[in-house]
Motif scaffolding. Sequence first.
Motif, PDB file in Angstrom:
ATOM      1  N   ALA A  48       0.832  -1.205   0.000  1.00 47.97           N
ATOM      2  CA  ALA A  48       0.000   0.000   0.000  1.00 47.97           C
ATOM      3  C   ALA A  48       0.864   1.250   0.000  1.00 47.97           C
ATOM      4  O   ALA A  48       0.558   2.237  -0.687  1.00 47.97           O
ATOM      5  N   GLU A  49       1.963   1.215   0.753  1.00 53.31           N
ATOM      6  CA  GLU A  49       2.870   2.364   0.799  1.00 53.31           C
ATOM      7  C   GLU A  49       3.540   2.587  -0.551  1.00 53.31           C
ATOM      8  O   GLU A  49       3.700   3.716  -1.003  1.00 53.31           O
ATOM      9  N   ARG A  50       3.905   1.501  -1.200  1.00 54.10           N
ATOM     10  CA  ARG A  50       4.526   1.600  -2.519  1.00 54.10           C
ATOM     11  C   ARG A  50       3.559   2.201  -3.536  1.00 54.10           C
ATOM     12  O   ARG A  50       3.921   3.048  -4.341  1.00 54.10           O
ATOM     13  N   TYR A  51       2.304   1.740  -3.477  1.00 58.60           N
ATOM     14  CA  TYR A  51       1.295   2.280  -4.391  1.00 58.60           C
ATOM     15  C   TYR A  51       0.977   3.734  -4.072  1.00 58.60           C
ATOM     16  O   TYR A  51       0.658   4.505  -4.959  1.00 58.60           O
ATOM     17  N   ALA A  52       1.018   4.100  -2.796  1.00 62.95           N
ATOM     18  CA  ALA A  52       0.659   5.468  -2.400  1.00 62.95           C
ATOM     19  C   ALA A  52       1.605   6.481  -3.031  1.00 62.95           C
ATOM     20  O   ALA A  52       1.192   7.586  -3.386  1.00 62.95           O
ATOM     21  N   GLY A  53       2.858   6.124  -3.196  1.00 63.27           N
ATOM     22  CA  GLY A  53       3.814   7.028  -3.813  1.00 63.27           C
ATOM     23  C   GLY A  53       3.574   7.205  -5.304  1.00 63.27           C
ATOM     24  O   GLY A  53       3.879   8.250  -5.871  1.00 63.27           O
ATOM     25  N   GLN A  54       3.011   6.189  -5.954  1.00 64.78           N
ATOM     26  CA  GLN A  54       2.806   6.222  -7.396  1.00 64.78           C
ATOM     27  C   GLN A  54       1.361   6.526  -7.777  1.00 64.78           C
ATOM     28  O   GLN A  54       1.062   6.680  -8.942  1.00 64.78           O
ATOM     29  N   GLY A  55       0.476   6.565  -6.820  1.00 64.26           N
ATOM     30  CA  GLY A  55      -0.948   6.695  -7.107  1.00 64.26           C
ATOM     31  C   GLY A  55      -1.542   5.307  -7.234  1.00 64.26           C
ATOM     32  O   GLY A  55      -1.109   4.511  -8.059  1.00 64.26           O
ATOM     33  N   MET A  56      -2.507   5.006  -6.389  1.00 66.78           N
ATOM     34  CA  MET A  56      -3.053   3.659  -6.339  1.00 66.78           C
ATOM     35  C   MET A  56      -4.284   3.540  -7.230  1.00 66.78           C
ATOM     36  O   MET A  56      -5.267   4.236  -7.011  1.00 66.78           O
ATOM     37  N   PRO A  57      -4.253   2.661  -8.242  1.00 63.61           N
ATOM     38  CA  PRO A  57      -5.454   2.433  -9.043  1.00 63.61           C
ATOM     39  C   PRO A  57      -6.515   1.704  -8.225  1.00 63.61           C
ATOM     40  O   PRO A  57      -6.205   1.052  -7.215  1.00 63.61           O
ATOM     41  N   GLN A  58      -7.755   1.821  -8.649  1.00 58.35           N
ATOM     42  CA  GLN A  58      -8.865   1.214  -7.911  1.00 58.35           C
ATOM     43  C   GLN A  58      -8.714  -0.302  -7.807  1.00 58.35           C
ATOM     44  O   GLN A  58      -9.016  -0.893  -6.776  1.00 58.35           O
ATOM     45  N   SER A  59      -8.222  -0.941  -8.861  1.00 57.56           N
ATOM     46  CA  SER A  59      -8.073  -2.401  -8.824  1.00 57.56           C
ATOM     47  C   SER A  59      -7.058  -2.826  -7.760  1.00 57.56           C
ATOM     48  O   SER A  59      -7.258  -3.810  -7.059  1.00 57.56           O
ATOM     49  N   ALA A  60      -5.969  -2.055  -7.623  1.00 57.23           N
ATOM     50  CA  ALA A  60      -4.971  -2.378  -6.604  1.00 57.23           C
ATOM     51  C   ALA A  60      -5.531  -2.140  -5.213  1.00 57.23           C
ATOM     52  O   ALA A  60      -5.286  -2.927  -4.294  1.00 57.23           O
ATOM     53  N   ARG A  61      -6.296  -1.064  -5.042  1.00 55.87           N
ATOM     54  CA  ARG A  61      -6.920  -0.795  -3.743  1.00 55.87           C
ATOM     55  C   ARG A  61      -7.876  -1.932  -3.372  1.00 55.87           C
ATOM     56  O   ARG A  61      -7.894  -2.403  -2.238  1.00 55.87           O
ATOM     57  N   ASP A  62      -8.666  -2.372  -4.355  1.00 55.21           N
ATOM     58  CA  ASP A  62      -9.602  -3.474  -4.098  1.00 55.21           C
ATOM     59  C   ASP A  62      -8.860  -4.742  -3.699  1.00 55.21           C
ATOM     60  O   ASP A  62      -9.282  -5.463  -2.785  1.00 55.21           O
ATOM     61  N   GLU A  63      -7.739  -5.024  -4.371  1.00 55.29           N
ATOM     62  CA  GLU A  63      -6.973  -6.225  -4.058  1.00 55.29           C
ATOM     63  C   GLU A  63      -6.394  -6.155  -2.644  1.00 55.29           C
ATOM     64  O   GLU A  63      -6.481  -7.117  -1.879  1.00 55.29           O
ATOM     65  N   LEU A  64      -5.822  -5.008  -2.287  1.00 56.53           N
ATOM     66  CA  LEU A  64      -5.230  -4.877  -0.952  1.00 56.53           C
ATOM     67  C   LEU A  64      -6.301  -4.939   0.134  1.00 56.53           C
ATOM     68  O   LEU A  64      -6.081  -5.539   1.195  1.00 56.53           O
ATOM     69  N   GLU A  65      -7.458  -4.337  -0.120  1.00 56.45           N
ATOM     70  CA  GLU A  65      -8.544  -4.418   0.859  1.00 56.45           C
ATOM     71  C   GLU A  65      -9.025  -5.857   1.007  1.00 56.45           C
ATOM     72  O   GLU A  65      -9.308  -6.309   2.118  1.00 56.45           O
ATOM     73  N   ALA A  66      -9.102  -6.595  -0.101  1.00 54.32           N
ATOM     74  CA  ALA A  66      -9.525  -7.991  -0.034  1.00 54.32           C
ATOM     75  C   ALA A  66      -8.510  -8.819   0.748  1.00 54.32           C
ATOM     76  O   ALA A  66      -8.887  -9.650   1.588  1.00 54.32           O
ATOM     77  N   ARG A  67      -7.224  -8.583   0.498  1.00 50.61           N
ATOM     78  CA  ARG A  67      -6.189  -9.300   1.254  1.00 50.61           C
ATOM     79  C   ARG A  67      -6.268  -8.988   2.742  1.00 50.61           C
ATOM     80  O   ARG A  67      -6.103  -9.880   3.584  1.00 50.61           O
TER      81      ARG A  67
END
Length: 120
Positions: free
Chosen positions: A89-108
């Motif tokens: 999540a921290e890695r994505y936050a620096g690059q801008g997190m797409p909705q699909s990645a957010r959904d995957e991390l929330e599911a995990r």
Amino acid sequence: MNRLAASFCLLVALAPAAPAAAQFVEPHNYGSVEVSNPFIGNGRQRGPGLDRELHGIYDQIHVERANGILSKREARALRREADAIAEQAERYAGQGMPQSARDELEARAHYLSDRVGRPR
């Protein structure tokens, strides 16, 4: 028994004799579908957020470890998995997190939360 077998054979022999219109059904035409409004959203309820979810998981691991429900090894494995989710999540936050990645991390995170709270 003989009559039952004979009636079954007669039924099987007459089954393909039905008219073609009775054997096939045309697909239903639902008409054209309009494009959905992009401002409505997908109807999903938002959770408490990934940071709060992970914080709750760490707390739950700590409580269950203190109560003796989790062994030291199990708690360490669950913490490592939570750390991996937080790092991603921290890695994505620096690059801008797409909705699909957010959904995957929330599911995990939800799956991890379920694993922590699962009775043993």
